[in-house]
Write a protein that holds these residues in place. Structure first.
Motif, PDB file in Angstrom:
ATOM      1  N   CYS A 176       0.851  -1.185   0.000  1.00  0.00           N
ATOM      2  CA  CYS A 176       0.000   0.000   0.000  1.00  0.00           C
ATOM      3  C   CYS A 176       0.895   1.246   0.000  1.00  0.00           C
ATOM      4  N   CYS A 216      -0.352   8.533   3.375  1.00  0.00           N
ATOM      5  CA  CYS A 216      -1.535   8.030   4.065  1.00  0.00           C
ATOM      6  C   CYS A 216      -1.543   8.478   5.528  1.00  0.00           C
ATOM      7  N   ALA A 256      -1.102   5.591   8.199  1.00  0.00           N
ATOM      8  CA  ALA A 256       0.092   4.729   8.226  1.00  0.00           C
ATOM      9  C   ALA A 256       0.863   4.919   9.526  1.00  0.00           C
ATOM     10  N   CYS A 284      -0.308  -0.303   8.003  1.00  0.00           N
ATOM     11  CA  CYS A 284      -1.182  -0.356   9.191  1.00  0.00           C
ATOM     12  C   CYS A 284      -2.116  -1.548   9.016  1.00  0.00           C
ATOM     13  N   ASN A 344      -5.170  -1.761   8.440  1.00  0.00           N
ATOM     14  CA  ASN A 344      -6.365  -1.588   7.610  1.00  0.00           C
ATOM     15  C   ASN A 344      -6.388  -2.527   6.418  1.00  0.00           C
ATOM     16  N   GLY A 345      -5.225  -2.965   5.994  1.00  0.00           N
ATOM     17  CA  GLY A 345      -5.194  -4.071   5.034  1.00  0.00           C
ATOM     18  C   GLY A 345      -5.459  -3.718   3.592  1.00  0.00           C
ATOM     19  N   CYS A 346      -5.115  -2.492   3.154  1.00  0.00           N
ATOM     20  CA  CYS A 346      -5.452  -2.089   1.783  1.00  0.00           C
ATOM     21  C   CYS A 346      -4.808  -2.984   0.725  1.00  0.00           C
TER      22      CYS A 346
HETATM   23 FE1  SF4 Z   1      -2.907   3.592   4.672  1.00  0.00          FE
HETATM   24 FE2  SF4 Z   1      -4.356   1.494   3.841  1.00  0.00          FE
HETATM   25 FE3  SF4 Z   1      -1.738   1.323   3.980  1.00  0.00          FE
HETATM   26 FE4  SF4 Z   1      -3.120   1.473   6.231  1.00  0.00          FE
HETATM   27  S1  SF4 Z   1      -3.191  -0.200   4.771  1.00  0.00           S
HETATM   28  S2  SF4 Z   1      -1.236   2.555   5.745  1.00  0.00           S
HETATM   29  S3  SF4 Z   1      -4.807   2.819   5.574  1.00  0.00           S
HETATM   30  S4  SF4 Z   1      -2.891   2.697   2.638  1.00  0.00           S
END
Ligand code: SF4
Length: 552
Positions: free
Chosen positions: A420, A426, A429, A465, A467-469
């Motif tokens: 990501c 972001c 992050a 992070c 959030n798993g993007c």
């Molecule tokens: Fe940002 Fe998504 Fe990466 Fe987390 S997973 S750091 S929210 S881009």
């Protein structure tokens, strides 16, 4: 209700004070507008590398915006791609970022350039509406452009779903395209005044090839074929990768098979599930607001009964789902007759010119000269389609002139790696991802070469992070930012992305990641059965056995 619910409710269908704030001189938006602009396809961010120095100097943050286009199935024309390339130069930071959901993001757009950017995307006959926000996001579909009817149909259903579930508010037109203001509230028959409790994701897959990671979606439609005929779709629901450290009510989850439907029922079943999320999703705690928690807590049987109630008929049982692969569609592949397509790897989806390879310039040159069709994949790659066989070698030579290899066999560990954006753009992050990936990949490449495993596919997915993007819990190796420069490691996903990996090590320093993985890779080399992937090996021997190896 969470504050986001108030913001949505008071916004008059996503207007709020966005139009005035966008027209104003300030470098950034108010808190409420920061939330609202997401529905219009943009995030306010700031250059986090510059934060400290600017704070010391008494300056405000270096505000900038990410602008994301919604591209159902990742399908666009050469002209649309070139329009994005122009925008990257005129409005962004000179790069394009292909997303893990087959969209395109522009980064580094300053506030007064956001409106021209969104207008330019609409002039190219695409939209940013609902690319972000508490609505249905970009609908994914297998991007392979072969002429089989099923390929065309999964793309067609992605387009129809995107259109059916797009917000109907006129605010987008008013704010960004200077549409005439119409008095009174808009009608949002699917979403209502407060839209969804959180984001919503849909993908359409072929059975067999899980290139869209269908089990990580809120809804997955898995096409079933009888010869060339589309028989229908098995529907899975309640997937999602995100979690929050220290919040036990949050967790990643794979979608559960719910039912089998006829092709003509796709839109109404999708709408029923979206409205179930609208009505039952958690509107107090945003961290617990995804559909996956409704499915987990109320159950798959409850969901099916509720869908049946909403569509007014009984649904068939889900069919058996078989996935054997995640095809990255890279390299030269025959499309039909003398037409070929080229799948080109783009590391972390970043289309950029560097001293080592002029990828952006090469793509611009080839797309300008030959006007191929464009498809973006869920693995952040780009497919150039409809290329006559006679041109393939010529196009290879052009890419080589720009320092870009078209041979996926030369990619090594990089081939199946996703990351990501994370730092510096972001806001969520806590650790590096895209910027840290090349070094980590280099270290892992050296290890697999030493072990003689360089020909074995290995998927590495890294996020800044939880959030798993980049869908890290589906990789052979998942690397998830825990706090500054520290990561949690997960191992053991299967090659078809039907099984999540499991925790292996916590709080590993970035510079120790490769070394921490080394004992497990060594055991894979020594003990693997023929053609056993790393993820399958981990699953077979068990994570505890591997942890013991590390402890030794
Ligand atoms: Fe940002 Fe998504 Fe990466 Fe987390 S997973 S750091 S929210 S881009």
């Amino acid at each position: 209700m969470s504050d986001n619910e108030r913001i949505k409710l008071e916004s008059q269908h996503l207007r709020g004070t966005l139009a005035d704030e966008i027209a104003g001189d300030a470098s950034h938006l108010s808190e409420d507008s920061v939330q609202l602009i997401k529905f219009h396809g943009s995030y306010q961010q700031d250059d986090r590398d510059a934060r400290q120095a600017r704070k010391k100097a008494g300056e405000e943050k270096a505000y900038q915006f990410m602008v994301r286009a919604r591209i159902p199935g990742g399908a666009l024309t050469a002209e649309q791609y070139l329009a994005f390339d122009d925008m990257a130069q005129s409005y962004g930071n000179g790069t394009l970022r292909l997303t893990t959901r087959q969209g395109i993001q522009l980064h580094g757009v300053i506030k007064r350039k956001v409106k021209p950017t969104i207008r330019a995307i609409n002039d190219a006959l695409l939209s940013t509406l609902a690319a972000c926000g508490d609505v249905n996001r970009n609908v994914m579909a297998c991007p392979a452009p072969t002429p089989s009817r099923s390929d065309a149909q999964v793309q067609e259903y992605a387009r129809r779903l995107a259109e059916h579930l797009a917000p109907k508010t006129r605010a987008y037109h008013e704010i960004w395209l200077d549409g005439e203001k119409v008095e009174g509230p808009d009608d949002e028959p699917i979403y209502g005044k407060t839209y969804l409790p959180r984001k919503f994701k849909i993908a359409v897959a072929h059975s067999g090839d899980n290139c869209v990671d269908v089990f990580t979606q809120d809804i997955g439609f898995i096409a079933e074929l009888n010869g060339e005929n589309l028989e229908g779709f098995t529907v899975v629901a309640g997937g999602g990768m995100g979690s929050t450290n220290g919040k036990s009510e949050t967790y990643p989850r794979l979608a559960t098979p719910i039912c089998f439907i006829e092709p003509e029922d796709v839109l109404r079943v999708a709408e029923a599930i979206v409205t179930i999320h609208r009505d039952y999703g958690d509107r107090e705690n945003r961290k617990h607001a995804r559909l996956k928690y409704v499915v987990e807590e109320l159950g798959a049987d409850w969901l099916r009964t509720e869908i049946e109630r909403r569509v007014g008929c009984l649904l068939d049982d889900p069919h058996r789902i078989v996935f054997h692969d995640v095809d990255d569609h890279l390299g030269w592949r025959r499309e039909s007759g003398d037409r070929w397509f080229l799948g080109l790897h783009v590391t972390s989806g970043r289309v950029i010119d560097t001293t080592r390879s002029l990828l952006r310039s090469a793509l611009r040159a080839v797309v300008s000269d030959f006007r191929p069709g464009i498809r973006l994949s869920g693995q952040q790659s780009i497919l150039l389609t409809g290329i006559p066989e006679a041109l393939c070698a010529h196009i290879d030579a052009i890419f080589a002139d720009y320092g870009v290899s078209t041979d996926p066999g030369s990619l090594g560990v990089k081939r199946y790696a996703l990351a990501c954006p994370a730092l510096p753009t972001c806001g969520l992050a806590v650790a590096e991802a895209e910027r840290a990936l090349p070094q980590l990949i280099g270290e892992l490449q050296a290890q697999v070469e030493t072990l003689g495993l360089e020909r074995e596919p290995l998927s590495v997915r890294m996020t800044g992070c939880p959030n798993g993007c980049a869908r890290p819990r589906m990789g052979d190796i998942g690397i998830v930012g825990r706090s500054f420069d520290l990561y949690d490691l997960y191992l053991g996903g299967d090659w078809a992305n039907t099984r999540m990996n499991v925790p292996f090590a916590q709080g590993v320093k970035r510079t120790d990641l490769a070394a921490t993985l080394r004992p497990a890779l060594e055991r894979w080399q020594r003990e693997r059965s023929e053609e056993e992937s790393f993820g399958e090996f981990v699953y077979r021997v068990g994570i505890d056995a591997l942890n013991a190896t590390v402890a030794l």
